[in-house]
Design an enzyme around this catalytic site. Structure first.
Site, PDB file in Angstrom:
ATOM      1  N   GLU A   1       0.867  -1.105   0.013  1.00 38.87           N
ATOM      2  CA  GLU A   1       0.131  -0.050   0.075  1.00 38.87           C
ATOM      3  C   GLU A   1       0.808   1.341  -0.036  1.00 38.87           C
ATOM      4  O   GLU A   1       1.792   1.384   0.852  1.00 38.87           O
ATOM      5  CB  GLU A   1      -1.046   0.098   1.269  1.00 38.87           C
TER       6      GLU A   1
ATOM      7  N   ASP B   1      -7.323   2.504  -8.225  1.00 39.88           N
ATOM      8  CA  ASP B   1      -7.516   3.695  -8.460  1.00 39.88           C
ATOM      9  C   ASP B   1      -7.763   3.877 -10.260  1.00 39.88           C
ATOM     10  O   ASP B   1      -7.147   3.526 -11.169  1.00 39.88           O
ATOM     11  CB  ASP B   1      -6.381   4.921  -8.453  1.00 39.88           C
TER      12      ASP B   1
ATOM     13  N   GLU C   1     -12.774  -3.433   2.034  1.00 42.42           N
ATOM     14  CA  GLU C   1     -13.675  -2.498   2.423  1.00 42.42           C
ATOM     15  C   GLU C   1     -14.302  -1.801   1.552  1.00 42.42           C
ATOM     16  O   GLU C   1     -15.525  -1.330   1.522  1.00 42.42           O
ATOM     17  CB  GLU C   1     -12.712  -1.303   3.526  1.00 42.42           C
TER      18      GLU C   1
END
Length: 256
Positions: free
Chosen positions: A102, A160, A236
């Site tokens: 990440e 993204d 999530e």
């Protein structure tokens, strides 16, 4: 550039030394509101990262205290977000080592602290010793961490979309990067992609089908994979899409 394994898994990143991170009184886990950050980060920007010169220099034991001699990371969740799917991988495959990568500092801090809290809770059973999170830029440094043909599975879940055409070069799936992914994937290894943006899904499919080292799994093969049902809401971001009754676009590819 330094030889490093990244941030140690039991390190507290968001508080002064000796001060525990805020945790929920109910779950004992870190509270996400203390780790908020922008949804996306520019992967082309000159972030400051420590990274190893070669995979042999990675200190995996700092992230996996129970790692066995000769054991290697098998699964990589690229852009792991807050770690929901990474934790699921650890539960599904207790004998495999899974790494989350990440780029966002506060988000990666949260995952590191989340795993540390889960390890404390499961200290009697040794649970969650097989998962770890590393803050790095996978678009730049992936071959610095993994040897040729090392990985069995790679996951790109809700990346993204970089909607503007000028930013398409920032997308995590492109021809140059697909060759790097093929390098670290073993033959027969799988790349899992999931997005709620149809345009990005079409982009991913087009680029991967154009690349000579990948073939797409049939719908029957994808549905037979025990991981497939977990892709929809273990993360999530995936759970948010489900709550909002959004669309999911799945494509899984095999390394030839």
């Amino acid at each position: 550039m330094v030889a490093t394994g990244g941030q140690a898994q039991d390190q507290s990143h968001n508080q002064e030394p000796g001060v525990l991170c805020p945790t929920s009184a109910v779950t004992g886990l870190p509270q996400k509101r203390y780790y908020r950050q922008r949804a996306h980060s520019n992967p082309i920007a000159d972030h400051s990262f420590d990274y190893p010169a070669r995979p042999e220099d990675v200190d995996w034991r700092s992230m996996y205290p129970s790692i066995q001699q000769g054991q290697q990371v098998s699964f990589a969740d690229i852009g792991c977000g807050y770690g929901g799917f990474l934790i699921t991988l650890g539960e599904m495959f207790p004998e495999k080592l899974s790494i989350g990568m990440e780029i966002r500092v506060k988000v990666s801090d949260y995952v590191v602290d989340r795993i540390a809290a889960l390890r404390r809770k499961g200290a009697d059973t040794g649970a969650y010793q097989n998962v770890a999170c590393l803050r790095t830029n996978a678009m730049k440094y992936l071959p610095n961490y993994f040897a040729k043909g090392q990985l069995e599975k790679m996951f790109f879940l809700y990346p993204d979309p970089h909607f503007k055409r000028a930013k398409h070069k920032w997308r995590i799936i492109n021809q140059a990067l697909l060759s790097e992914y093929a390098y670290v994937l073993r033959k027969g290894g799988l790349v899992y992609t999931m997005t709620d943006v149809e345009d990005l899904h079409k982009w991913i499919v087009a680029h991967m089908e154009e690349h000579p080292l990948y073939e797409r799994l049939t719908e029957e093969e994808a549905n037979a994979d025990p991981i497939t049902p977990k892709l929809y809401q273990s993360s999530e971001e995936g759970a948010k899409v489900v709550r909002n009754k959004g669309d999911h676009f799945l494509a899984i590819f095999r390394r030839l």
